[in-house]
Design a protein around this motif. Structure first.
Motif, mmCIF file in Angstrom:
data_model
loop_
_atom_site.group_PDB
_atom_site.id
_atom_site.type_symbol
_atom_site.label_atom_id
_atom_site.label_comp_id
_atom_site.label_asym_id
_atom_site.label_seq_id
_atom_site.Cartn_x
_atom_site.Cartn_y
_atom_site.Cartn_z
ATOM 1 N N PHE A 433 96.381 3.874 22.973
ATOM 2 C CA PHE A 433 97.078 3.675 24.128
ATOM 3 C C PHE A 433 98.377 4.378 24.551
ATOM 4 N N GLY A 434 98.974 4.344 25.604
ATOM 5 C CA GLY A 434 100.184 4.679 25.803
ATOM 6 C C GLY A 434 100.137 6.141 26.501
ATOM 7 N N GLU A 435 101.047 6.760 26.850
ATOM 8 C CA GLU A 435 101.108 8.371 27.291
ATOM 9 C C GLU A 435 100.486 9.300 26.271
ATOM 10 N N ILE A 436 100.106 10.354 26.698
ATOM 11 C CA ILE A 436 99.508 11.109 25.753
ATOM 12 C C ILE A 436 100.683 11.613 25.028
ATOM 13 N N ALA A 437 100.677 11.674 23.541
ATOM 14 C CA ALA A 437 101.970 12.034 22.800
ATOM 15 C C ALA A 437 102.116 13.293 22.866
ATOM 16 N N ASN A 438 101.298 14.157 22.554
ATOM 17 C CA ASN A 438 101.630 15.648 22.248
ATOM 18 C C ASN A 438 100.327 16.560 22.901
ATOM 19 N N ASP A 439 100.634 17.732 23.025
ATOM 20 C CA ASP A 439 99.523 18.827 23.145
ATOM 21 C C ASP A 439 98.329 18.785 22.269
ATOM 22 N N HIS A 440 98.425 18.339 20.851
ATOM 23 C CA HIS A 440 97.331 18.273 20.242
ATOM 24 C C HIS A 440 96.418 17.123 20.465
ATOM 25 N N VAL A 441 97.072 15.760 21.032
ATOM 26 C CA VAL A 441 96.135 14.973 21.498
ATOM 27 C C VAL A 441 95.589 15.294 22.797
ATOM 28 N N ARG A 442 96.316 16.168 23.428
ATOM 29 C CA ARG A 442 95.855 16.453 24.840
ATOM 30 C C ARG A 442 94.349 17.473 24.694
ATOM 31 N N GLU A 443 94.407 18.022 23.411
ATOM 32 C CA GLU A 443 93.126 19.096 23.275
ATOM 33 C C GLU A 443 92.184 18.249 22.609
ATOM 34 N N LEU A 444 92.420 17.116 22.296
ATOM 35 C CA LEU A 444 91.209 16.443 21.653
ATOM 36 C C LEU A 444 89.784 16.154 22.372
ATOM 37 N N THR A 445 88.773 16.227 21.474
ATOM 38 C CA THR A 445 87.360 16.013 22.032
ATOM 39 C C THR A 445 86.927 14.968 21.738
#
Lengths: 493, 492
Positions: A433-445
C-alpha cells in the motif's frame, strides 16, 4: 494395492532427477524443464492413492513394504505410512511440482542441475516420512542435506557459502548424536533397527532422558527451536526462492515429525519429564521470535522468523499431550507448508522483478500489480491466522488445548494472534500500500499466467483447508489417539 | 642333522614367489624398452598382478596353513587382503601412468618395478606369522616407498619428503624391532602364534612385556600414521609426486591393518586391555588433530594427509573395542568393522588422488584447493565424482563412508564406550567442514582455469567406475560387510 506406492513416491522423483541431469548443459534447458515437470507431476500422481486408499479406522502402518537391505545389521528397507506421515508425503510431492514451475523462467543457469537437485531432494524427503527403519530414516534424513546444500550454495544470494555451510553443519551436528542414540537402541533392543520395535522397548528413565536429549538436538535443530534456530534465517535469505519454499514447507516439518515418530513413543517418560522445558522453549519461540520478526527489514528474514514462531506452536501442541494439541499441531504443520511456501513464492515474485528483498525498497505495489496484491493479501492473512484460512485452524486448536492445559501457557500462545498479525500485515502494508515508492515499482508488471496459476492453487489449498479441515483431520485421528495412549503408558520397568 | 629337514611347502607362498620372479624379469626387460610410454613394462606389471590374483585364488583355502617353519601363514584374511592389495596397486598404476609419463624427471621403468617390490613387501607383511618375517616385509615395502618418494631427484621438495620419510620410518622400524625383542625376552619366542600360546598358558614378566608392547604400539602407530607419530604423513603426502602419494596412501594401509591384526590380535590378545587403552588415546588424538589441522590446509594433498590421520584414528576405534573386560565376544564384530573401514577408505582415497591426477597436467599439479574452483563448470561428471568422494569421507549417506563409520560406531556402542562414540561423531562433524569446503570450491565458485578436463578415455572410465563404486557400495554395502566378517571369522 499391488503397486509399491511408497517406493514409487520416493524413487520416481529421484530417477526423474537423474534423467534431468543427463540432459547436460543449458542448451537442453527446455527439455530439462519438461522432464522435471513430468517427473514431479508423475510423482504427485502416485501419492494420490495414498489418500484415497487410506484406511482411517486403524492406527497401524499402511502401504507397508518390507525387504532386507543390510542383513548383517538387520537393517531393512521398511516403508509405511500412518495418519501422521501420509499427508506429508502428498504435501511434499505437491510442493515439488510448484517449485519446478516456480523456477521455470527464473532459473537460467545450470537448469538441469537445479531441477535435478529439487527432484532428488523430493524423493529423499518422501523417504524420510515413509521410513520405518531407523537406519533407513537416518540415511534419507542426512542425504537430503546434500541437495539443499547445493541449492543454497550454487543458486543462492551473495552470502550463500556461509549460509550453506552453516545449514549443513548445524543439521549434521544434530543428526550425528541421533545416530549414536539409534545405535544405542539397536544394542538395547537386541539387534533391531525397526522403529516400531523401539516403540515397545522398555527403557530406564535415565537412558530415556539421554535418548530424548539426543533426539531433541537432532530434531530441535531441524524444527528449528529456540536457541538453535539461527541457521534458518541465514539459509532462507540466501536460498533461491524454490529452496526457501521446500525448506519452509517440508524441511522444517522433518524435525516436528521426528518428535512424533521417535521422541514421544520411544522415550515417553522422558517426554513427560521434560515437557516443561519443551513448552518453555516453544513459548520463547512463539513470543520472542515473534518480536524479532517484527523488526526485520528483509522480507525473507521476516517470513523466516515467522516460520520459527509458527513452528514453536507446533512443538507446543505436541508437548501438552492432548489429542487436540497434537492434531492442531499437525494441521498447523500442513497449513504452514502451504502458507510459508506461498509467502516465499510471493517474495520470489517481487524479487525476480526488483532484485531486492528490503521492505524499504517497496511501496504502493498494489497500483502496478493488483492481481498479485490480492493473492498476497490472502496469504498474509493466513500467516496471521485469520479465521477461514488454514492458518487459523491449527492455531485455534492448539490454543484450545493450551487453555485446558494451563491458562498462562494459553495466554502466551495466544499472543501470536496479535504478533503474527502485527508483523505480517505491517510488512504487507509497507510493501503493497501507500504511494508508489520509486520508479522501479512504477515499472512493475503484474504476475503472468504461470505465477498466477501457482499462487492460485496454493490459495485454493489455504482457503479449502480453512473452511473445511475435516478431510485433513479425519485421517489423523486414529494415529494420534494411538500415539497418546502409547505415551501415557510408562516404559520404566 | 639333515634328517630333520623337511622341505617347506611352497604353495602358500606361491603368489610371492611369482611376483618376485616377475619383478626381476620386468626389471631386465625394461632395459630394452626405450619409449617413455613403457607399454610393455606397464602391461607386464598389470599381468603380473593379475597372475598373482589368479594364484592367490587358486591356492586359497578356508583352513589356516603355516609354512616355512610357521614363519609364514596363509589364511582367509591374508588372501582377502592380498587380493585387495593387487586390485589397489593395479588401479593405482593405471592412474599413475599418464601422470608419470607427463613428467620428464620421473624414471619410468623403475617406477613399476619399485611398485611391484613394494607390493611384495606388503604381501609378506600380510602373511607374516613371525616377528622377523613381519619385519622383513615391512622393511621391503618401506625401502621401496622411500625410493619412490625420491624418484624426482631434481625436486628439492621430493627429496626432502623422502629424507623425512626415511629417517622417521627407520626410527619407527627401530622402535618396532625393539618392542619385538622385549616380547621375545618375555615370552621366549618370535613366532606370533607361539607368543600367544605362551601368554595364554604361562605367567610372564609383565614389566618387560608391557614395555615391549609400548614400543610395538609406537612402531605400529608410526606406520599407520596416527598422532603423535604422524609428523611424517603431511610432509610425505605433500612432497611426493601425486602418483606416489596415492600409492602410499592406499595399499600400505591394508598391509598396516594386517600387521596390527597379526601382532596385537593374533599375538597379544591376552594383553588386549593394555594395548587397547594405549590405542584409545592414539585414536582420539588422531581424530582431533587430524580433523582440526586439516581445516587450515590450502593444499589438497596435505588436507588429505590430515584426513588420512583422522581416518586411521577412526579405524582404530574398531580395534580397541574388540575385548571388553576380558570378554572377547565382540571381537569379530569389532575387527570386521575395522577391516570394512580400511577397505572402504582405500577405495575412496584411491578415487580422490586419481581425480587429482586427472585434473593435473604436465607442469601443473592441481593440488591446491584453489585449483578445484568451479570444477562443476569444467566437468560436471568428475566434479560429481569428487563430491561423492568428499561426502563419503565425511561420512554422509548414501556413500560408503557412512556405512564404514556406522559399522565402527556400532562396534563402539556395542562395547559400551558411549563417550567414545560421542567424541568420534563430534570430531567427524569438525571433519565434515573441510570436505564440504572442497565441494564448495567445486560448485559454488567461479573457475580459475576454464579449459575442460582432458585425459585418456580408459583412465576416465576406470575413475568413473571407482567413483560410482563409492556410491553404489553405499547403497548396497551388505556384500562387502559380510565378506569382511566371514574373512575374519575364518582367520581368528
Amino acid at each position: 494395492m499391488s503397486y509399491p506406492l511408497l517406493s514409487l513416491a520416493i524413487w520416481i522423483p529421484i530417477f526423474a532427477g537423474l534423467l534431468v541431469l543427463a540432459t547436460g548443459s543449458d542448451r537442453n534447458a527446455p527439455m530439462a524443464r519438461v522432464i522435471a515437470l513430468a517427473g514431479a507431476v508423475f510423482g504427485l500422481l502416485v501419492t494420490i492413492p495414498l489418500y484415497t486408499g487410506f484406511d482411517t479406522s486403524t492406527s497401524a502402518m499402511q502401504f507397508v513394504e518390507l525387504a532386507p537391505w543390510i542383513p548383517r545389521f538387520n537393517i531393512n528397507y521398511h516403508l509405511g505410512v500412518d495418519g501422521i506421515s501420509m499427508l506429508f508425503v502428498i504435501l511434499n510431492s505437491f510442493i515439488t511440482v510448484l517449485v519446478v514451475l516456480a523456477g521455470w523462467q527464473v532459473v537460467e543457469q545450470k537448469v538441469a542441475q537445479y531441477n535435478a537437485a529439487f527432484l532428488i531432494m523430493s524423493g529423499l524427503l518422501n523417504g524420510i516420512f515413509c521410513a520405518l527403519d531407523g537406519v533407513l530414516f537416518y540415511v534419507f534424513f542426512e542425504a537430503s542435506l546434500i541437495p539443499l546444500y547445493l541449492i543454497i550454495g550454487v543458486w543462492g544470494g551473495p552470502n550463500r557459502v556461509y549460509a550453506a555451510i552453516k545449514f549443513f553443519l548445524y543439521t549434521l551436528l544434530g543428526s550425528l548424536l541421533f545416530l549414536v542414540s539409534l545405535l544405542y537402541l539397536f544394542i538395547q533392543s537386541g539387534g533391531s533397527f525397526a522403529i516400531l520395535d523401539w516403540h515397545q522397548l522398555p527403557l530406564e528413565l535415565n537412558s530415556q532422558i539421554w535418548i530424548f536429549l539426543a533426539f531433541l538436538i537432532a530434531f530441535g535443530v531441524k524444527v528449528p527451536m529456540f536457541p538453535v534456530h539461527t541457521w534458518l534465517p541465514d539459509a532462507h535469505v540466501e536460498a533461491p526462492t524454490g529452496g526457501s519454499v521446500v525448506l519452509a514447507a517440508i524441511g522444517l516439518k522433518l524435525g516436528a515429525y521426528g518428535f512424533l515418530r521417535f521422541s514421544l513413543p520411544i522415550a515417553p517418560d522422558a517426554a513427560q519429564e521434560l515437557s516443561g522445558l519443551m513448552i518453555a522453549l516453544s513459548l520463547i519461540a512463539v513470543v520472542y521470535i515473534g518480536f524479532v520478526a517484527l523488526i526485520q527489514a528483509d522480507m525473507k528474514k521476516l517470513v523466516a522468523y515467522s516460520s520459527i514462531s509458527h513452528m514453536g506452536f507446533v512443538t507446543l501442541g505436541f508437548f501438552m499431550f492432548s489429542a487436540m494439541g497434537i492434531e492442531g499441531a499437525l494441521v498447523q504443520m500442513i497449513s504452514h507448508g502451504f502458507v510459508s511456501g506461498a509467502m516465499f513464492l510471493c517474495i520470489g515474485v517481487l524479487y525476480d522483478r526488483m532484485h531486492t528483498r528490503q521492505i524499504a525498497d517497496y511501496g504502493g505495489v498494489v497500483n502496478t500489480m493488483p492481481k498479485f496484491a490480492a493473492l498476497f493479501m490472502l496469504f498474509a492473512m493466513a500467516n496471521a491466522g485469520l479465521p477461514a484460512t488454514s492458518g487459523f485452524v491449527g492455531e485455534f486448536m492448539v490454543i484450545l488445548a493450551a487453555v485446558d492445559f494451563n491458562f498462562w501457557v494459553a495466554f502466551a500462545a495466544a499472543s501470536t494472534m496479535i504478533l503474527g498479525a502485527a508483523y505480517t500485515l505491517w510488512m504487507y502494508k509497507r510493501v503493497i500500500f501507500g504511494e508508489i515508492a520509486n520508479d522501479h515499482v512504477r515499472e512493475l508488471t503484474d504476475i503472468n499466467t504461470r505465477e498466477f496459476f501457482i499462487l492460485f492453487v496454493l490459495a485454493l489449498c489455504v482457503l479449502g483447508m480453512g473452511l473445511y479441515p475435516q478431510p485433513f483431520t479425519e485421517v489423523m485421528h486414529a494415529s494420534v489417539n494411538d500415539l497418546l495412549r502409547h505415551v501415557a503408558i510408562t516404559k520404566i520397568q | 642333522m639333515f634328517n630333520d629337514f623337511v622341505a617347506p611347502s611352497l604353495y602358500p607362498a606361491a603368489p610371492e614367489i611369482f611376483l618376485l620372479t616377475m619383478a626381476c624379469v620386468i626389471l631386465l626387460l625394461d632395459l630394452g624398452v626405450k619409449s617413455p610410454r613403457r607399454t610393455l613394462t606397464f602391461v607386464l606389471t598389470q599381468l603380473t598382478l593379475l597372475g598373482c590374483a589368479a594364484i592367490t585364488l587358486a591356492t586359497s583355502n578356508v583352513e589356516v596353513v603355516y609354512t616355512f617353519s610357521n614363519m609364514f601363514v596363509d589364511d582367509m584374511l591374508a588372501d582377502f587382503l592380498k587380493l585387495l592389495v593387487y586390485l589397489t596397486v593395479s588401479v593405482v598404476l593405471f592412474y599413475s601412468r599418464e601422470y608419470i609419463q607427463a613428467r620428464q624427471d620421473v624414471p619410468k621403468g623403475e617406477y613399476f618395478v619399485l611398485a611391484l617390490l613394494a607390493t611384495l613387501g606388503m604381501m609378506v607383511m600380510i602373511s607374516a606369522n613371525h616377528f622377523l618375517t613381519l619385519y622383513l616385509g615391512l622393511e621391503m615395502m618401506s625401502l621401496c616407498l622411500y625410493a619412490m618418494v625420491a624418484l624426482r631427484r631434481s625436486s628439492a621438495v621430493c627429496t626432502e619428503a623422502a629424507m623425512k620419510y626415511f629417517i622417521l620410518g627407520a626410527l619407527a622400524s627401530g622402535l618396532l624391532l625393539y618392542g619385538m625383542s622385549m616380547i621375545y625376552g618375555a615370552t621366549g619366542s618370535l613366532e606370533i602364534t607361539a607368543v600367544a600360546e605362551r601368554l595364554y598358558t604361562h605367567t610372564v614378566d609383565d614389566k618387560v612385556l608391557v614395555f615391549g608392547i609400548v614400543f610395538l604400539v609406537a612402531g605400529l602407530a608410526f606406520k599407520l600414521g596416527v598422532v603423535p607419530f604422524h609428523m611424517w604423513v603431511p610432509d610425505v603426502y605433500h612432497g611426493a609426486p601425486t602418483s606416489v602419494t596415492l600409492f602410499i596412501g592406499a595399499a600400505p594401509k591394508l598391509a598396516a591393518f594386517a600387521i596390527v591384526m597379526r601382532l596385537l590380535v593374533n599375538g597379544l590378545i591376552t594383553q588386549a586391555e593394555d594395548w587397547q587403552s594405549m590405542l584409545i588415546i592414539l585414536s582420539v588424538l588422531s581424530m582431533a588433530i587430524g580433523n582440526l589441522v586439516a581445516i587450515a590446509q590450502t593444499n589438497i594433498k596435505r588436507m588429505l594427509a590430515y584426513s588420512a590421520i583422522s581416518h586411521m584414528g577412526f579405524m582404530l576405534l574398531g580395534i580397541v573395542t574388540g575385548v571388553v573386560g576380558g570378554d572377547a565376544r565382540f571381537a569379530l564384530n569389532a575387527y570386521s568393522s575395522a577391516l570394512f573401514y580400511v577397505v572402504t577408505y582405500v577405495l575412496t582415497t584411491t578415487a580422490a588422488f586419481g581425480l587429482i591426477m586427472l585434473f593435473s597436467k604436465a607442469g601443473f599439479e592441481s593440488d591446491e584447493l584453489e585449483d578445484f574452483k568451479g570444477l562443476n563448470k569444467r566437468s560436471p561428471w568428475f566434479a560429481a565424482m569428487m563430491m561423492f568422494v568428499m561426502l563419503s569421507m565425511a561420512g554422509i549417506p548414501f556413500f560408503v563412508g557412512f556405512f564404514a563409520k556406522f559399522s565402527v560406531l556400532q562396534a563402539v556402542v556395542a562395547a559400551g564406550y558411549y563417550w567414545l562414540a560421542v567424541v568420534a561423531v563430534v570430531l567427524s562433524l569438525i571433519g565434515a567442514f573441510y570436505y564440504l569446503r572442497v565441494v564448495k570450491f567445486m560448485y559454488f565458485d567461479e573457475p580459475k582455469h576454464v579449459e575442460p578436463i582432458e585425459g585418456p578415455t580408459s583412465l576416465k572410465v576406470v575413475l568413473s567406475v571407482n567413483g560410482v563404486a563409492v556410491g553404489l557400495l553405499g547403497l548396497f554395502p551388505q556384500m562387502l560387510m559380510s565378506l569382511c566378517a566371514y574373512t575374519l571369522l575364518r582367520s581368528l
